[in-house]
Motif scaffolding. Sequence first.
Motif, PDB file in Angstrom:
ATOM      1  N   SER A 140      -5.955   1.188  -4.476  1.00 22.17           N
ATOM      2  CA  SER A 140      -5.171   0.118  -3.853  1.00 22.17           C
ATOM      3  C   SER A 140      -4.579  -0.922  -4.798  1.00 22.17           C
ATOM      4  O   SER A 140      -3.689  -1.656  -4.398  1.00 22.17           O
ATOM      5  N   THR A 145       0.633   6.513   0.924  1.00 24.53           N
ATOM      6  CA  THR A 145      -0.121   5.288   1.134  1.00 24.53           C
ATOM      7  C   THR A 145      -1.448   5.352   0.393  1.00 24.53           C
ATOM      8  O   THR A 145      -2.049   6.421   0.256  1.00 24.53           O
ATOM      9  N   THR A 146      -1.868   4.198  -0.068  1.00 24.83           N
ATOM     10  CA  THR A 146      -3.127   4.118  -0.804  1.00 24.83           C
ATOM     11  C   THR A 146      -4.323   4.319   0.120  1.00 24.83           C
ATOM     12  O   THR A 146      -5.419   4.583  -0.352  1.00 24.83           O
ATOM     13  N   CYS A 184       7.223   4.966  -2.170  1.00 26.80           N
ATOM     14  CA  CYS A 184       8.238   5.822  -1.566  1.00 26.80           C
ATOM     15  C   CYS A 184       8.954   6.620  -2.644  1.00 26.80           C
ATOM     16  O   CYS A 184       9.116   6.161  -3.771  1.00 26.80           O
ATOM     17  N   HIS A 208      -4.445   8.817   0.561  1.00 27.80           N
ATOM     18  CA  HIS A 208      -4.216   9.832  -0.466  1.00 27.80           C
ATOM     19  C   HIS A 208      -5.381   9.797  -1.447  1.00 27.80           C
ATOM     20  O   HIS A 208      -5.686   8.751  -2.017  1.00 27.80           O
ATOM     21  N   GLU A 217       6.578   9.283   1.578  1.00 28.57           N
ATOM     22  CA  GLU A 217       5.874   8.004   1.647  1.00 28.57           C
ATOM     23  C   GLU A 217       4.398   8.268   1.392  1.00 28.57           C
ATOM     24  O   GLU A 217       3.762   9.036   2.114  1.00 28.57           O
ATOM     25  N   SER A 258       0.788  -1.232   0.000  1.00 26.17           N
ATOM     26  CA  SER A 258       0.000   0.000   0.000  1.00 26.17           C
ATOM     27  C   SER A 258       0.822   1.284   0.000  1.00 26.17           C
ATOM     28  O   SER A 258       0.266   2.352   0.142  1.00 26.17           O
ATOM     29  N   GLN A 259       2.125   1.185  -0.185  1.00 19.23           N
ATOM     30  CA  GLN A 259       2.953   2.371  -0.023  1.00 19.23           C
ATOM     31  C   GLN A 259       3.907   2.568  -1.199  1.00 19.23           C
ATOM     32  O   GLN A 259       4.516   1.621  -1.688  1.00 19.23           O
TER      33      GLN A 259
END
Length: 122
Positions: free
Chosen positions: A42, A33-34, A21, A37, A31, A18-19
Motif C-alpha cells: 500500500s 489495486t493494492t 492504471c 493484488h 486497473e 490504492s490504484q
Amino acid sequence: MGLFSKTRIAKFWGAGDSQICCSGVDCEDNEFTTYNHPNMRSEGHVATFSISSGDDAQGLFIHVHYTGHWSFAVSPSNVDIDELPDWEITREWGTVNSHSETLSIECPKAAKASVVERVVEE
C-alpha cells in the motif's frame, strides 16, 4: 507514430491512494489495486511492472512508488544489459490525476505488461 506504426504508447498513472492504471499495452488488467493484488503493497515501493517485447534482451521494469503522490522509476529488466531499450519515455505531472505522474512509453506493438514479484526491502 504513423498509420501503420509498429509501436504503441503504454501509459501508467496512479489513482486515489490504492490504484495503478495502465492503458495502451496488453496487460493482465487495466486497473490494479493494492488491496487485492498479491505482488503489491500500500505505500512506499508499491509494485514493479515489467514490459516485455518478446525479445528477452529488451524490456523495462517500472517501479511504482506512493508517498501521498504517485511516481515511477524505470530500469532495464535484463540484469546483463545496462542500457534502457530504445523506447521513448515521457514523464508528465498531473495530466491524468493531480497527485500522479503519468509515465508514457513508446514500446513495440507486441509488448505486454504485468506486475512482477518485487524486491522486498528488509
